[in-house]
Design an enzyme around this catalytic site. Structure first.
Site, PDB file in Angstrom:
ATOM      1  N   ALA A 316       0.817  -1.210   0.000  1.00 55.66           N
ATOM      2  CA  ALA A 316       0.000   0.000   0.000  1.00 55.66           C
ATOM      3  C   ALA A 316       0.853   1.265   0.000  1.00 55.66           C
ATOM      4  CB  ALA A 316      -0.918  -0.018   1.218  1.00 55.66           C
ATOM      5  N   HIS A 440      13.932   4.889  28.459  1.00 56.32           N
ATOM      6  CA  HIS A 440      13.894   3.595  29.138  1.00 56.32           C
ATOM      7  C   HIS A 440      12.582   3.483  29.904  1.00 56.32           C
ATOM      8  CE1 HIS A 440      15.238   0.151  31.470  1.00 56.32           C
ATOM      9  NE2 HIS A 440      14.797   0.776  32.557  1.00 56.32           N
TER      10      HIS A 440
HETATM   11  P1  FAD Z   1      -5.931  -1.500  -4.929  1.00 56.38           P
HETATM   12  O1  FAD Z   1      -5.876  -1.239  -3.465  1.00 56.38           O
HETATM   13  O2  FAD Z   1      -6.075  -2.876  -5.399  1.00 56.38           O
HETATM   14  O3  FAD Z   1      -7.050  -0.557  -5.519  1.00 56.38           O
HETATM   15  C1  FAD Z   1      -7.418  -0.584  -6.861  1.00 56.38           C
HETATM   16  C2  FAD Z   1      -8.831  -0.051  -6.988  1.00 56.38           C
HETATM   17  O4  FAD Z   1      -9.137   0.100  -8.371  1.00 56.38           O
HETATM   18  C3  FAD Z   1      -9.887  -1.007  -6.439  1.00 56.38           C
HETATM   19  O5  FAD Z   1     -10.721  -0.326  -5.533  1.00 56.38           O
HETATM   20  C4  FAD Z   1     -10.666  -1.471  -7.684  1.00 56.38           C
HETATM   21  O6  FAD Z   1     -12.039  -1.696  -7.414  1.00 56.38           O
HETATM   22  C5  FAD Z   1     -10.470  -0.268  -8.603  1.00 56.38           C
HETATM   23  N1  FAD Z   1     -10.610  -0.587 -10.037  1.00 56.38           N
HETATM   24  C6  FAD Z   1     -10.003  -1.580 -10.728  1.00 56.38           C
HETATM   25  N2  FAD Z   1     -10.302  -1.485 -12.044  1.00 56.38           N
HETATM   26  C7  FAD Z   1     -11.121  -0.418 -12.169  1.00 56.38           C
HETATM   27  C8  FAD Z   1     -11.751   0.209 -13.276  1.00 56.38           C
HETATM   28  N3  FAD Z   1     -11.558  -0.222 -14.524  1.00 56.38           N
HETATM   29  N4  FAD Z   1     -12.542   1.283 -13.037  1.00 56.38           N
HETATM   30  C9  FAD Z   1     -12.737   1.755 -11.783  1.00 56.38           C
HETATM   31  N5  FAD Z   1     -12.145   1.214 -10.711  1.00 56.38           N
HETATM   32  C10 FAD Z   1     -11.332   0.151 -10.894  1.00 56.38           C
HETATM   33  N6  FAD Z   1       0.054  -3.812   1.953  1.00 56.38           N
HETATM   34  C11 FAD Z   1       0.713  -3.136   2.922  1.00 56.38           C
HETATM   35  O7  FAD Z   1       1.447  -2.198   2.634  1.00 56.38           O
HETATM   36  N7  FAD Z   1       0.562  -3.475   4.243  1.00 56.38           N
HETATM   37  C12 FAD Z   1      -0.216  -4.506   4.629  1.00 56.38           C
HETATM   38  O8  FAD Z   1      -0.336  -4.773   5.820  1.00 56.38           O
HETATM   39  C13 FAD Z   1      -0.926  -5.235   3.642  1.00 56.38           C
HETATM   40  N8  FAD Z   1      -1.731  -6.264   3.981  1.00 56.38           N
HETATM   41  C14 FAD Z   1      -2.437  -6.902   3.007  1.00 56.38           C
HETATM   42  C15 FAD Z   1      -3.278  -7.959   3.383  1.00 56.38           C
HETATM   43  C16 FAD Z   1      -4.004  -8.637   2.420  1.00 56.38           C
HETATM   44  C17 FAD Z   1      -4.904  -9.760   2.830  1.00 56.38           C
HETATM   45  C18 FAD Z   1      -3.910  -8.234   1.055  1.00 56.38           C
HETATM   46  C19 FAD Z   1      -4.719  -8.923   0.003  1.00 56.38           C
HETATM   47  C20 FAD Z   1      -3.081  -7.206   0.672  1.00 56.38           C
HETATM   48  C21 FAD Z   1      -2.330  -6.530   1.649  1.00 56.38           C
HETATM   49  N9  FAD Z   1      -1.463  -5.497   1.309  1.00 56.38           N
HETATM   50  C22 FAD Z   1      -0.762  -4.841   2.282  1.00 56.38           C
HETATM   51  C23 FAD Z   1      -1.278  -5.078  -0.097  1.00 56.38           C
HETATM   52  C24 FAD Z   1      -2.093  -3.804  -0.408  1.00 56.38           C
HETATM   53  O9  FAD Z   1      -3.448  -4.030  -0.111  1.00 56.38           O
HETATM   54  C25 FAD Z   1      -1.930  -3.428  -1.876  1.00 56.38           C
HETATM   55  O10 FAD Z   1      -0.559  -3.350  -2.201  1.00 56.38           O
HETATM   56  C26 FAD Z   1      -2.582  -2.079  -2.147  1.00 56.38           C
HETATM   57  O11 FAD Z   1      -3.957  -2.097  -1.865  1.00 56.38           O
HETATM   58  C27 FAD Z   1      -2.367  -1.664  -3.609  1.00 56.38           C
HETATM   59  O12 FAD Z   1      -2.922  -0.416  -3.821  1.00 56.38           O
HETATM   60  P2  FAD Z   1      -3.426   0.053  -5.259  1.00 56.38           P
HETATM   61  O13 FAD Z   1      -3.972   1.436  -5.049  1.00 56.38           O
HETATM   62  O14 FAD Z   1      -2.349  -0.133  -6.242  1.00 56.38           O
HETATM   63  O15 FAD Z   1      -4.587  -0.950  -5.672  1.00 56.38           O
END
Ligand code: FAD
Length: 459
Positions: A316, A440
């Site tokens: 994230a 500490h």
């Molecule tokens: P995403 O969070 O996947 O968001 C993408 C968004 O785009 C979604 O809401 C989707 O609906 C939307 N979307 C897709 N296509 C379209 C479209 N064509 N039109 C409109 N909307 C669309 N990372 C950490 O750093 N710390 C953690 O503790 C951690 N724990 C995790 C635990 C789990 C169980 C999982 C599965 C992942 C975890 N991650 C963690 C990873 C983290 O969730 C992802 O790396 C992060 O969410 C990626 O962010 P993003 O914005 O790239 O994509």
């Protein structure tokens, strides 16, 4: 002439933070989201897992209460109440993002966004329409991977999406395929609740992307708590049997199997681009990832991509940092963040957090280093907490003395790693870090001990 200066597709931590940053810089911005704002992280990832882990940790710690003079009568947990608590946390944060959009005047377009022509996004859904923008940022994230292993599509096999959705219900045994971060956090949660957990990992250790000692230590701790751990174990297939699912795997040429009422498949995530490009509008891809250069530009003019959909590191804070960097590029503003320095945290017990080079990385890259390690068993705060075995390990350049890496396995490691990231990003040495005293009793006193040892080793 355009409707917006910037349209962001996807409101995960990459997309929504980028949109808010763009609005701050004065860009007229819209975000398209097909599901809930907050993306995987808030709705199906980081936040729900940590909320559940908090609940299971409270349960686990209360179980150990009598040794501290605390007893709770009829101690029990209610799984559906735990999931309800998790959902409350998610919804509170979700409405927070929607308020931030409103306050920043970011237009939220609900629906699926498709790149239909240069500078053009067509939205299908609640806010249906054709919208134009000078720049477009793709932040569509990723979805759980389901490799073509026979039987992985059987009922009872879940990914983190279904499990966090509560689709698994109550069960007494779980086989987790994949001993990475996601797999081990779920293993901790269900083990705390007394579910019989087995972890099957294909590589030679748990958390294979991190320092060897972290994964090995974690395996020891998990085994002590009753989790069965198989490493170097390649899953061949799954079959439905009485009482659940049988997972067949091969270790050192030997076939073995385990049975679980449910199976969690936690073996990675695939970039998500379904429906994102109309015919003839797709940019160059790097296998399933959108290919970008160092400025996060795709092969299409004015189209950028960040986060899980294009990044080899799927976290994230990486998505957020890349989003902010890309927006700064779009706005013609400098950004000096070192995007190659990525802290990673695992919310098992004790927590694990690491940043920069490991000793093994340094060896592979022929960088001369000195390392030092402080054990948490000598740390007062850890003893008060009756903490499990843990350590803080530091890596410094043998000649420049600069800190290059840190691996922590201890309570609150995730809250302590940033000071080490800051030190590495700013080229600080152990002597620089020893200039300030640490209070500490704190976990950070172990950091002082490791830094002092490193100073001695650096000579
Ligand atoms: P995403 O969070 O996947 O968001 C993408 C968004 O785009 C979604 O809401 C989707 O609906 C939307 N979307 C897709 N296509 C379209 C479209 N064509 N039109 C409109 N909307 C669309 N990372 C950490 O750093 N710390 C953690 O503790 C951690 N724990 C995790 C635990 C789990 C169980 C999982 C599965 C992942 C975890 N991650 C963690 C990873 C983290 O969730 C992802 O790396 C992060 O969410 C990626 O962010 P993003 O914005 O790239 O994509």
């Amino acid at each position: 002439m355009f409707d917006f200066d910037l349209i962001v597709i996807g409101a995960g931590p990459g997309g929504y933070e980028a949109a808010l940053h763009a609005a701050k810089l004065g860009l007229k911005t819209a975000v398209v989201e097909r599901r809930e704002v907050g993306g995987t992280c808030l709705n199906r990832g980081c936040i729900p897992t940590k909320a559940l882990l908090h609940a299971s940790t409270v349960y686990e710690e209360t179980k150990n209460g009598p040794a501290l003079g605390v007893t709770a009568e009829n101690l029990a947990y209610d799984l559906s109440a735990m999931f309800a608590y998790k959902q409350q946390v998610v919804e509170k944060l979700r409405s927070g993002i929607e308020s931030l959009f409103k306050a920043a005047k970011v237009t939220l377009l609900r629906g699926t966004g498709t790149l239909t022509a240069p500078n053009t996004v067509t939205v299908a859904g609640e806010n249906e329409g054709v919208y134009t923008a000078q720049n477009i940022l793709l932040a569509t994230g990723s979805v759980p991977a389901r490799p073509p292993i026979p039987g992985l599509d059987l009922p009872g096999v879940m990914t983190s999406d279904e499990l966090l959705n509560g689709e698994g219900g109550d069960f007494s045994s779980l086989v987790i395929i994949g001993g990475g971060v996601i797999g081990m956090e779920f293993a901790t949660f269900y083990n705390d609740l007394g579910v019989a957990v087995t972890v099957v990992e294909g590589l030679d250790r748990l958390l294979p992307n991190m320092d060897r000692e972290l994964g090995q230590n974690l395996a020891m701790i998990m085994k002590k708590r009753g989790v069965q751990v198989f490493t170097g174990a390649m899953v061949k297939d799954l079959e439905a049997v009485d009482g659940g699912l049988q997972v067949n795997f091969e270790t050192k040429g030997k076939l073995q199997s385990v049975v679980g009422e449910k199976v969690l498949c936690a073996i990675g995530r695939s970039p998500y681009t379904a429906g994102l490009f109309a015919e003839g509008t797709a940019p160059e891809m790097d296998r399933r990832r959108i290919k970008v250069n160092q400025r996060f530009e795709t092969s299409l003019p004015g189209v950028y991509a960040i986060g899980d959909v294009s990044s080899p590191v799927q976290l994230a804070h990486v998505a957020t940092a890349q989003g902010i960097y890309a927006v700064d590029e779009i706005a013609g503003k400098g950004n000096e963040m070192d995007l190659s320095l990525v802290p990673g945290c695992v919310y098992v017990r004790p927590e694990i957090a690491a940043v920069g080079l490991t000793e093994a990385d340094a060896k592979t890259r022929e960088i001369p280093v000195k390392t030092a390690k402080a054990l948490m068993s000598a740390n007062g705060r850890t003893v008060i907490l009756n903490g499990d075995r843990g350590f803080m390990k530091l890596v410094a350049h043998a000649e420049t003395r600069k800190l290059l890496g840190a691996q922590l396995m201890c309570a609150n490691a995730s809250d302590m790693i940033s000071q080490l990231s800051e030190a590495i990003a700013n080229g600080l040495t152990p002597a620089d870090l020893l200039r300030a005293m640490r209070p500490h009793p704190t976990f950070e006193e172990a950091l002082t001990a490791a830094l002092e040892e490193l100073e001695v080793k650096l000579g």
